[in-house]
Design an enzyme around this catalytic site. Structure first.
Site, PDB file in Angstrom:
ATOM      1  N   GLY A 161       0.787  -1.219   0.000  1.00  0.00           N
ATOM      2  CA  GLY A 161       0.000   0.000   0.000  1.00  0.00           C
ATOM      3  C   GLY A 161       0.818   1.267   0.000  1.00  0.00           C
ATOM      4  N   SER A 162       2.075   1.191  -0.453  1.00  0.00           N
ATOM      5  CA  SER A 162       2.997   2.337  -0.479  1.00  0.00           C
ATOM      6  C   SER A 162       3.322   2.873   0.912  1.00  0.00           C
ATOM      7  CB  SER A 162       2.441   3.484  -1.352  1.00  0.00           C
ATOM      8  OG  SER A 162       2.325   3.092  -2.693  1.00  0.00           O
ATOM      9  N   ARG A 284      -1.066 -11.753  -5.707  1.00  0.00           N
ATOM     10  CA  ARG A 284      -2.443 -11.710  -5.202  1.00  0.00           C
ATOM     11  C   ARG A 284      -3.263 -10.859  -6.146  1.00  0.00           C
ATOM     12  NH1 ARG A 284      -2.655  -6.554  -3.414  1.00  0.00           N
ATOM     13  NH2 ARG A 284      -0.740  -5.605  -2.623  1.00  0.00           N
TER      14      ARG A 284
END
Length: 409
Positions: A161-162, A284
């Site tokens: 998610g950075s 994923r």
């Protein structure tokens, strides 16, 4: 005959969890969410979904819970939801192996969890990646940045998610972010280890894959540097035939280098002067709203098809139509308490409006994906029309954030 259950590890505040619950029910399955905090997911109540509190970082606790559930249900599949990240998928893979259920190779997933190890394997496989170094302290960060040359990207070796990812354009920004990562303000999932890498400049693309098939390639934009907060995503990406071929070829090379040949993968690229450069391989399904965009753009429901794989059924990955679907993320310009947010729902052509937070929620920006407070999705036959719909929708949205009270020194 026991009812067939699908075990879902953790969830997502950005909507993918609810999609999995709905798709499981559509396929005649009983979804059960295992989470360290089920109450954080609103859809547990709205979808009337069974949810059980368990430490999802503890494989032994998860195995015991699954054995307990097998007294009541026929567990036909186990998977994790996209947003919690790769480390959860490694646990999912081990659970599937333990119970003899379809799933990815645990070793292959673990190879991807460590970004430095992933870089090594990709480079050894001839995949174009940015120049990179591993650093454990400020001196090593400074030395690595000098070797690579500013600007550089600093990121934790493990994460998603950075979170903790920042562009450092000069020595001051480099020192500031190094202190932020190593000085106690960043929460590490593992022992502190920093990946220092070349800033690969150019348009951003992502390839969404199921098994060995490239389903679609999307384009993304981010907000202003030095952070990488999502701004907009579009499917399909506006690519030339040559660009699409090269991204496809590099994607397949990534799968071979990392031994990924089962289930969903999403691969992030920058199109640089030397062509597609791989930023990251995520073993994923991409988080929301990518699955919704792909379904609108070409008619492939990746969530449903992933569940089919998980329970041992055949996938149907045929494209059914061709539209342009785009999502705009909503990002606040200040910290404070979210009073209210509204709009966009009545705009013609809008396919989805999702808020990630309820009113009266405190908003504290972190410079990563968690800064987004919602998204709007639009779809139409042409990129121009979709862009116009999306802009009208965003222009109609209003919200109020009350700044936190000032703290007297």
């Amino acid at each position: 005959m026991l009812p067939k259950a699908l075990i879902l590890l953790e969830g997502s505040r950005m909507g993918t969890g609810q999609l999995y619950v709905q798709a499981a029910k559509y396929l005649g399955l009983h979804p059960i969410i295992l989470s360290s905090d089920p109450a954080q997911y609103d859809y547990v109540a709205t979808e009337n979904t069974e949810a059980i509190r368990v430490d999802t970082d503890d494989p032994d606790a998860l195995i015991l819970e699954c054995y307990r559930l097998r007294a009541t249900y026929d567990i036909v599949g186990i998977t994790g939801l996209p947003n919690p990240g790769e480390s959860l998928y490694a646990i999912v893979a081990k659970l599937c192996r333990h119970f003899g259920l379809p799933g990815p190779n645990p070793t292959s997933i673990e190879r991807c969890c460590d970004k430095f190890h992933q870089r090594q394997l990709l480079a050894e496989g001839g995949v174009p990646v940015p120049a990179y170094r591993l650093a454990a302290n400020a001196t090593e960060v400074e030395s690595a940045a000098a070797e690579i040359g500013l600007p550089v990207i600093l990121k934790p070796v493990v994460g998603n998610g950075s979170s903790g990812v920042r562009l450092c354009r000069d020595a001051e920004e480099l020192a500031e972010h190094t202190i932020g990562l190593l000085g106690g303000t960043y929460t590490w999932q593992t022992s502190p280890a920093i990946l220092v890498e070349e800033f690969a400049e150019g348009p951003y693309f992502v390839a969404d894959i199921m098994g060995n098939m490239i389903i679609e390639i999307g384009a993304g934009k981010f907000g202003p540097p030095p952070h990488f907060v999502y701004d907009e995503y579009t499917y399909p990406a506006p690519l030339t035939d040559d660009q699409r071929t090269r991204i496809t070829d590099v994607s397949l090379s990534c799968l071979r280098a990392l031994d990924l040949n089962w289930g969903p993968t999403n691969i992030e690229f920058r199109w640089t002067k030397r062509g597609p450069v791989v930023i990251e391989v995520n073993p994923r399904l991409a988080g929301s709203p990518d699955p919704q965009l792909i379904k609108l753009a070409c008619g492939v429901d990746l969530v449903t098809e992933h569940i089919k794989l998980v329970i041992g059924d055949e996938c149907d990955l045929r494209k059914r139509h061709s539209l342009t679907a785009s999502a705009r993320f909503l990002v606040p310009d200040r910290d404070g308490t979210l009073d209210w947010i509204d709009g966009a729902a009545g705009v013609p052509g809008v396919a989805e409006v999702t808020w990630y937070f309820k009113s009266k929620t405190p908003i504290v920006r972190k410079g990563d994906a968690r800064d987004c407070i919602g998204h709007v999705i639009a779809a139409s036959p042409t990129p121009t029309q979709t862009s116009a719909i999306l802009q009208r929708a965003v222009d109609s949205i209003t919200w109020s954030i009350t700044p936190f009270p000032a703290i007297d020194e």
